[in-house]
Design a protein around this motif. Structure first.
Motif, PDB file in Angstrom:
ATOM      1  N   SER A   5       0.842  -1.195   0.000  1.00 18.55           N
ATOM      2  CA  SER A   5       0.000   0.000   0.000  1.00 18.55           C
ATOM      3  C   SER A   5       0.877   1.245   0.000  1.00 18.55           C
ATOM      4  O   SER A   5       1.898   1.288   0.683  1.00 18.55           O
ATOM      5  CB  SER A   5      -0.888   0.009   1.234  1.00 18.55           C
ATOM      6  OG  SER A   5      -1.753  -1.081   1.190  1.00 18.55           O
TER       7      SER A   5
ATOM      8  N   PHE B 109      -9.289   3.199  -0.721  1.00 19.55           N
ATOM      9  CA  PHE B 109      -8.268   4.230  -0.942  1.00 19.55           C
ATOM     10  C   PHE B 109      -8.588   5.439  -0.064  1.00 19.55           C
ATOM     11  O   PHE B 109      -9.765   5.744   0.147  1.00 19.55           O
ATOM     12  CB  PHE B 109      -8.243   4.672  -2.416  1.00 19.55           C
ATOM     13  CG  PHE B 109      -7.556   3.686  -3.312  1.00 19.55           C
ATOM     14  CD1 PHE B 109      -6.189   3.743  -3.519  1.00 19.55           C
ATOM     15  CD2 PHE B 109      -8.280   2.674  -3.926  1.00 19.55           C
ATOM     16  CE1 PHE B 109      -5.553   2.816  -4.330  1.00 19.55           C
ATOM     17  CE2 PHE B 109      -7.654   1.745  -4.737  1.00 19.55           C
ATOM     18  CZ  PHE B 109      -6.287   1.813  -4.940  1.00 19.55           C
ATOM     19  N   LYS B 202     -11.542  -3.647  -7.494  1.00 20.07           N
ATOM     20  CA  LYS B 202     -10.122  -3.883  -7.773  1.00 20.07           C
ATOM     21  C   LYS B 202      -9.762  -3.552  -9.223  1.00 20.07           C
ATOM     22  O   LYS B 202      -8.687  -3.028  -9.493  1.00 20.07           O
ATOM     23  CB  LYS B 202      -9.770  -5.336  -7.468  1.00 20.07           C
ATOM     24  CG  LYS B 202      -9.470  -5.569  -6.003  1.00 20.07           C
ATOM     25  CD  LYS B 202      -9.064  -6.991  -5.732  1.00 20.07           C
ATOM     26  CE  LYS B 202      -8.784  -7.178  -4.240  1.00 20.07           C
ATOM     27  NZ  LYS B 202      -8.674  -8.581  -3.876  1.00 20.07           N
ATOM     28  N   GLN B 205      -9.004   0.376 -10.004  1.00 19.48           N
ATOM     29  CA  GLN B 205      -7.984   1.098  -9.223  1.00 19.48           C
ATOM     30  C   GLN B 205      -7.219   2.120 -10.065  1.00 19.48           C
ATOM     31  O   GLN B 205      -6.988   3.245  -9.627  1.00 19.48           O
ATOM     32  CB  GLN B 205      -6.976   0.104  -8.648  1.00 19.48           C
ATOM     33  CG  GLN B 205      -7.538  -0.792  -7.573  1.00 19.48           C
ATOM     34  CD  GLN B 205      -6.480  -1.726  -7.026  1.00 19.48           C
ATOM     35  OE1 GLN B 205      -5.563  -1.310  -6.354  1.00 19.48           O
ATOM     36  NE2 GLN B 205      -6.616  -3.001  -7.328  1.00 19.48           N
ATOM     37  N   LYS B 209      -7.030   6.237  -9.626  1.00 20.63           N
ATOM     38  CA  LYS B 209      -5.762   6.952  -9.455  1.00 20.63           C
ATOM     39  C   LYS B 209      -5.663   8.088 -10.474  1.00 20.63           C
ATOM     40  O   LYS B 209      -5.216   9.195 -10.160  1.00 20.63           O
ATOM     41  CB  LYS B 209      -4.597   5.952  -9.615  1.00 20.63           C
ATOM     42  CG  LYS B 209      -3.230   6.553  -9.372  1.00 20.63           C
ATOM     43  CD  LYS B 209      -2.977   6.772  -7.888  1.00 20.63           C
ATOM     44  CE  LYS B 209      -1.940   7.807  -7.569  1.00 20.63           C
ATOM     45  NZ  LYS B 209      -0.599   7.563  -7.996  1.00 20.63           N
ATOM     46  N   PRO B 229      -3.713   0.635  -2.062  1.00 19.83           N
ATOM     47  CA  PRO B 229      -4.987   0.055  -1.631  1.00 19.83           C
ATOM     48  C   PRO B 229      -4.898  -0.568  -0.239  1.00 19.83           C
ATOM     49  O   PRO B 229      -3.934  -1.249   0.075  1.00 19.83           O
ATOM     50  CB  PRO B 229      -5.245  -1.032  -2.676  1.00 19.83           C
ATOM     51  CG  PRO B 229      -3.880  -1.428  -3.158  1.00 19.83           C
ATOM     52  CD  PRO B 229      -3.025  -0.208  -3.057  1.00 19.83           C
TER      53      PRO B 229
END
Lengths: 113, 256
Positions: A5, B109, B202, B205, B209, B229
């Motif tokens: 992460s 996030f 998922k 993602q 971003k 994540p």
């Protein structure tokens, strides 16, 4: 150790400082002793009084803003709010409490004030 | 024996990978019906939180995330034995199952935004000083002047909040296009405009971003923090204990 992460920012210090301000107002551990019990109680009571004072003030400002108060009423509102504010200052000084200490963390509901 | 707990996963199978807990003992799954609780055994009492213990915990969670949907439990959650865990699972099975279904193939996030609060307040003050905004109270006694000052402060704060919500709205509309769910904390401090968590599929993602980069580039003067994540820390909904049947020495599966 592999952590995938990511935390991306160009301003880590600023975020650490701001998040620090939002830390729980309630301590993680209760440090109860005869010396601080009075201050703890005062903090709780003054927090509630401060909340009520702020609500009163907001309500008064709304009414002043809409022009629903006469000059005499504004005078009286001013006197009351001024006295309340001064009394709160006095009490905070007596118990050694700062403005930012007068808050309660209500968990998922956020801070009281 | 104390069981250090990592989370609830959507599988009752054993963990095939070698993952190690706080004292170097293997991390394993305690099955309950078709789900399980991932734990590691502890002999010593839980030590104080340190940076390395937090990172080690996060590493285990991330490795579990690669293979399972996980409901992370609070850091340093311990149980005093297998029976306590099974009892907890018996009580909350349905909640866990609902959460696991809702959060499958999703990650969290975090986005935090600091805005130039001082500058914005100053500009509000300046624009009000230019006389565009008339105060309804004439100068007068001490009490009236006090109300006047308070009213001015109140109006500045109101305008400040309106501006903040406008910015938050613009950002949130954009981010929400990619999110299944969100948790927004607005103006936690005067400077911290937004502290948000978004739940993202998922496979979206990269899009999320990109959306973040777009918003970041469009708001010069604002400071951004992007993280993830993460496992869905902010999206596990666990209400009060549900009623359940208790039959000694028998697991009861509430799923239908």
């Amino acid at each position: 150790m592999t952590i995938n992460s990511l935390v991306e920012t160009d301003f880590p210090e600023e975020f650490i400082e701001e998040m620090g301000k939002t830390d729980d107002a309630l301590p993680k551990k209760i440090d109860a002793n005869p010396e601080n019990v009075e201050k703890g109680l005062a903090k709780l009571v003054l927090t509630l009084i401060e909340l009520i004072r702020k609500l009163l003030e907001k309500q008064a400002m709304r009414r002043v803003e809409t022009g629903s108060l006469s000059e005499e009423e504004i005078e009286r509102v001013g006197e009351t709010l001024l006295k309340l504010e001064n009394k709160m200052k006095e009490l905070k000084q007596i118990f050694g409490l700062k403005d930012e200490e007068l808050n309660l963390n209500l968990g998922p509901l956020g801070d009281l004030m | 024996m104390t069981l250090y707990t990592y989370g609830i996963i959507d599988s009752s199978d054993q963990i095939k990978e070698s993952i190690y807990g706080p004292e170097g003992s293997g991390v394993y799954n305690i099955p309950y019906c078709d789900i399980g609780v991932v734990v590691a055994e502890l002999n010593e009492p839980v030590q104080n939180v340190s940076k390395s213990s937090v990172l080690a915990h996060e590493e285990v969670i991330e490795r579990l995330m690669e293979h399972f949907t996980i409901l992370p439990v609070k850091f340093h959650t311990v149980f005093d034995g297998r029976n306590s865990i099974l009892s907890m699972m018996q009580s909350y099975y349905k909640h866990f199952k609902d959460n696991l279904n809702r959060l499958r193939d999703k990650v969290e996030f975090g986005i935090k935004v600091i805005w130039p609060a001082d500058k914005i307040k100053k500009s509000i003050r300046n624009s009000r000083k230019k006389g565009e905004h008339e105060m309804p109270i004439p100068d007068g006694s001490l009490n009236k002047n006090f109300v006047r000052k308070k009213l001015e402060k109140y109006k500045i704060n109101e305008e400040f909040e309106q501006k903040a919500y406008k910015f938050i709205n613009v950002m949130d509309i954009f981010f929400s296009k990619f999110a299944a769910e969100k948790v927004l904390k607005k103006l936690k401090t005067e400077n911290l405009l937004l502290d948000a968590a978004y739940l993202i599929d998922k496979d979206r993602q990269a899009d999320f971003k990109k959306a973040f980069e777009h918003i970041k580039n469009a708001h010069t003067g604002f400071k951004f923090l992007f993280s993830g994540p993460w496992p869905p820390y902010n999206f596990v909904i666990c209400r009060r204990k549900v009623s359940y049947l208790k039959i000694p020495n028998k697991k009861i599966c509430l799923i239908k």
